[in-house]
Motif scaffolding. Structure first.
Motif, mmCIF file in Angstrom:
data_model
loop_
_atom_site.group_PDB
_atom_site.id
_atom_site.type_symbol
_atom_site.label_atom_id
_atom_site.label_comp_id
_atom_site.label_asym_id
_atom_site.label_seq_id
_atom_site.Cartn_x
_atom_site.Cartn_y
_atom_site.Cartn_z
ATOM 1 N N ARG B 369 0.882 -1.171 0.000
ATOM 2 C CA ARG B 369 0.000 0.000 0.000
ATOM 3 C C ARG B 369 0.919 1.219 0.000
ATOM 4 N N ARG B 370 1.014 1.844 -1.160
ATOM 5 C CA ARG B 370 2.006 2.894 -1.313
ATOM 6 C C ARG B 370 1.309 4.247 -1.210
ATOM 7 N N PRO B 371 1.675 5.044 -0.207
ATOM 8 C CA PRO B 371 0.947 6.309 -0.028
ATOM 9 C C PRO B 371 1.014 7.240 -1.230
ATOM 10 N N CYS B 372 2.131 7.272 -1.958
ATOM 11 C CA CYS B 372 2.233 8.178 -3.110
ATOM 12 C C CYS B 372 1.189 7.852 -4.165
ATOM 13 N N PHE B 373 0.939 6.577 -4.351
ATOM 14 C CA PHE B 373 -0.035 6.140 -5.343
ATOM 15 C C PHE B 373 -1.422 6.697 -4.996
ATOM 16 N N ILE B 374 -1.680 6.761 -3.704
ATOM 17 C CA ILE B 374 -2.967 7.268 -3.242
ATOM 18 C C ILE B 374 -3.059 8.776 -3.445
ATOM 19 N N TYR B 375 -1.965 9.481 -3.114
ATOM 20 C CA TYR B 375 -2.023 10.947 -3.184
ATOM 21 C C TYR B 375 -2.169 11.464 -4.603
ATOM 22 N N TYR B 376 -1.425 10.841 -5.488
ATOM 23 C CA TYR B 376 -1.279 11.443 -6.800
ATOM 24 C C TYR B 376 -2.608 11.466 -7.549
ATOM 25 N N THR B 394 2.478 22.537 -5.486
ATOM 26 C CA THR B 394 1.560 21.548 -4.909
ATOM 27 C C THR B 394 2.127 20.142 -5.076
ATOM 28 N N MET B 395 2.561 19.832 -6.290
ATOM 29 C CA MET B 395 3.092 18.493 -6.531
ATOM 30 C C MET B 395 4.281 18.227 -5.614
ATOM 31 N N CYS B 396 5.127 19.199 -5.476
ATOM 32 C CA CYS B 396 6.316 19.016 -4.680
ATOM 33 C C CYS B 396 5.971 18.821 -3.209
ATOM 34 N N SER B 397 5.020 19.617 -2.711
ATOM 35 C CA SER B 397 4.705 19.526 -1.287
ATOM 36 C C SER B 397 3.950 18.244 -0.960
ATOM 37 N N MET B 398 3.383 17.580 -1.970
ATOM 38 C CA MET B 398 2.741 16.283 -1.712
ATOM 39 C C MET B 398 3.782 15.178 -1.600
ATOM 40 N N ASN B 399 5.005 15.495 -1.993
ATOM 41 C CA ASN B 399 6.120 14.554 -1.900
ATOM 42 C C ASN B 399 5.846 13.265 -2.681
ATOM 43 N N ILE B 400 5.514 13.425 -3.944
ATOM 44 C CA ILE B 400 5.282 12.254 -4.786
ATOM 45 C C ILE B 400 6.633 11.702 -5.224
ATOM 46 N N ILE B 401 6.901 10.470 -4.840
ATOM 47 C CA ILE B 401 8.150 9.812 -5.223
ATOM 48 C C ILE B 401 7.813 8.813 -6.327
#
Lengths: 164, 407
Positions: B369-376, B394-401
């Motif tokens: 369960r990868r949090p980035c997948f959920i956020y993006y 916005t994209m940067c502050s969500m920390n999408i890896i």
């Protein structure tokens, strides 16, 4: 909130739907009828149980059980009471379709797309069901057990030597 | 809910001529410096304003879940690090905790505390880069260069523990491969002594900086209700005002022993996400101090010869050690049947491992369960209607890896 309490509440509300239940490593895990999954999750979300956070959706494949070959596993969470529950539905390969949760959770959209991409499970009512991580023209669902990781035409590798 | 569909937006324009004259498509990515990773955003723009956004992911998908089905439990450790490479130890140690839960191993207290120290260092490193880069995307590059120096010092500590700096593979089933070395103690003490002043300086650069605040307050806001519906966790959810943290809600690795608070924001915008991460760094420092000062004496791994590789000298000289070594390397040790879900608080939020074992050498099924997948997924909703510079911060502050998004 205990496992017994939640299981009893679900059984009371949907007397026919729970097929089996267990508590592996303390987490209540119930298998429900495929056609009822959306109703059950809707009930968990909106009832006083308040299990209203969708943690995860993923697929699983058991080729040796033809009646229950393809499964979808849902993890849900009540953050306030800190209660987690796992729901499962299984279906045969011919009728690989289950209700989408996109009406209940915005986050279900991509989780279902990922499950479709890897297992080919169709989610009824999903607004945009297409592959997400793999190419759209890949043509198959790679997490199914029939697809081996290595090139299937290779003869220099004995499968039994590499785990599975 | 606002209807953000393209057709609805286009309906607001009077004529086709008006649309033809005004709208254009902008491809932000897949490889654009501002996306910090390989993912594509197809933006429909009216001047500077974003009318519609559609994102594409999967450019670095590496089939980790499939590969996991072919590797034994010890070998998967190298995959986990490569998901969120900004805070690799959290992924890595989280995976080992999952396996330990499945097998039923209880690790010594020292291992727990060592894990807490390393996971919190990883969180600091992750947040430093995220916040530093948020500053950079808003035009302030100084903070990033300062914070890269501090992250390098964290990497020096990793290097002392496992030899690697970025994709660390530092855990083992049952504990660590080796204890903290004297040099490692020195580096941790030095970091704890000097980092607060440096970090405070970074805070002074940005936290009350008028330009930075103007650029980030209100940018990419999401309400708590929508964030929960999307499945947000971690700093991005806490910025919207929900005080959920796995470390407190379901403590693992002795987190219950430490005194710290969960910082929360109010509006869920870029500034709040930035501030939540800033405060979390202070809290992580508090945790590391407590764990380091009370680090228990004792072994740095559990006595589980079936899963923990014996000393090399013993392998050469003792028959039993040789047998265990062989069994572990070949993945012949028995793993119980069962299924387990274990969650840790990753740098980005709830990082979950759903592991199904059929008693074989390899996991039958492993799902991350990868949090980035959920956020993006929520990104288009967060940027529609805003200007392009807001979308960047916005994209940067969500920390999408990207590594975690695609796994």
């Amino acid at each position: 909130m205990t496992n017994e309490f939640v299981l009893e509440a679900i059984t009371r509300e949907f007397p026919e739907t729970v097929i089996s239940s267990s508590e592996p490593y303390g987490m209540l895990t119930i298998e429900v009828k495929k056609d009822d999954i959306k109703k059950v999750i809707h009930y968990l979300k909106d009832s006083s149980l308040e299990i209203n956070f969708l943690t995860d959706i993923c697929g699983i494949h058991y080729p040796e059980f033809p009646d229950k070959e393809i499964g979808v596993v849902y993890h849900l969470h009540n953050m306030v009471a800190n209660f987690r529950i796992r729901l499962k539905v299984f279906m045969p390969r011919e009728n690989i379709e289950v209700d989408s949760l996109t009406e209940l959770y915005a986050g279900a959209n991509w989780m279902e797309r990922e499950t479709f991409d890897f297992y080919g499970i169709k989610f009824k009512g999903h607004p945009d069901l297409r592959a997400i991580l793999n190419m759209e023209d890949l043509g198959y669902h790679p997490m199914l057990k029939e697809y081996r990781l290595e090139d299937g035409t290779r003869t220099d590798k004995n499968d039994s030597m590499f785990g599975r | 809910m606002k209807d953000n569909s393209l057709s609805n937006i286009l309906n607001q324009y009077d004529s086709k001529e008006q649309i033809d004259g005004q709208l254009y498509t902008l491809n932000l990515g897949p490889t654009h410096p501002a996306t910090h990773g390989i993912f594509q955003n197809i933006l429909t723009m009216d001047g500077e304003r974003i009318l519609h956004a559609e994102q594409t992911v999967g450019y670095i998908h590496r089939a980790f879940e499939k590969i996991s089905e072919r590797r034994n439990f010890a070998q998967i450790t190298t995959l986990t690090d490569r998901m969120n490479y900004c805070s690799a130890p959290i992924n890595n140690l989280g995976w080992h905790m999952t396996v330990e839960k499945l097998i039923g191993i209880k690790v010594p207290k020292r291992v727990d505390y060592m894990r807490v120290i390393l996971m919190e260092l990883a969180r600091i490193g992750d947040h430093l880069i995220c916040n530093g880069v948020t500053g950079m995307d808003a035009g302030a590059i100084t903070g990033l260069t300062y914070m890269f120096i501090e992250r390098e010092r964290i990497y020096d500590i990793y290097e002392q523990i496992c030899g690697a700096r970025m994709t660390t593979n530092m855990g083992r089933i049952g504990g660590f491969e080796r204890d903290f070395t004297p040099k490692c103690h020195e580096l941790i003490q030095d970091f704890l002594k000097t980092f607060p002043a440096k970090f405070a300086e970074f805070g002074q650069l940005l936290e009350r900086n008028r330009i930075f605040m103007d650029r980030t307050i209100g940018a990419g806001a999401i309400s708590a209700e929508r964030a929960l519906s999307y499945g947000f966790t971690g700093p991005n959810l806490r910025a919207a005002g929900v005080d959920y943290d796995v470390r407190v809600a379901q403590p693992y690795s002795s987190y219950e022993d430490f005194d710290f608070i969960i910082p929360v924001g109010t509006s869920g915008d870029t500034y709040d996400r930035f501030m939540v991460r800033q405060q979390e760094i202070w809290e992580s420092l508090k945790i590391i101090k407590q764990a380091y000062e009370n680090l228990p004496e004792g072994p740095f791994h559990a006595e589980v010869p079936d899963f923990y590789l014996p000393e090399k000298a013993d392998v050469y000289n003792k028959m039993e050690a040789l047998i265990y070594h062989f069994k572990i390397v070949m993945g012949e040790t028995e793993i119980p049947k069962g299924e387990v879900y274990h969650a840790v608080e990753g740098g980005n939020g709830e990082l979950g491992f759903y592991l199904v074992s059929d008693g074989g050498r390899t996991p039958y099924r492993l799902h991350f369960r990868r949090p980035c997948f959920i956020y993006y997924q929520a990104y288009p909703e967060m940027i529609t209607g805003s200007v392009i510079s807001d979308a960047i911060v916005t994209m940067c502050s969500m920390n999408i890896i990207a590594g975690e998004l695609d796994a």
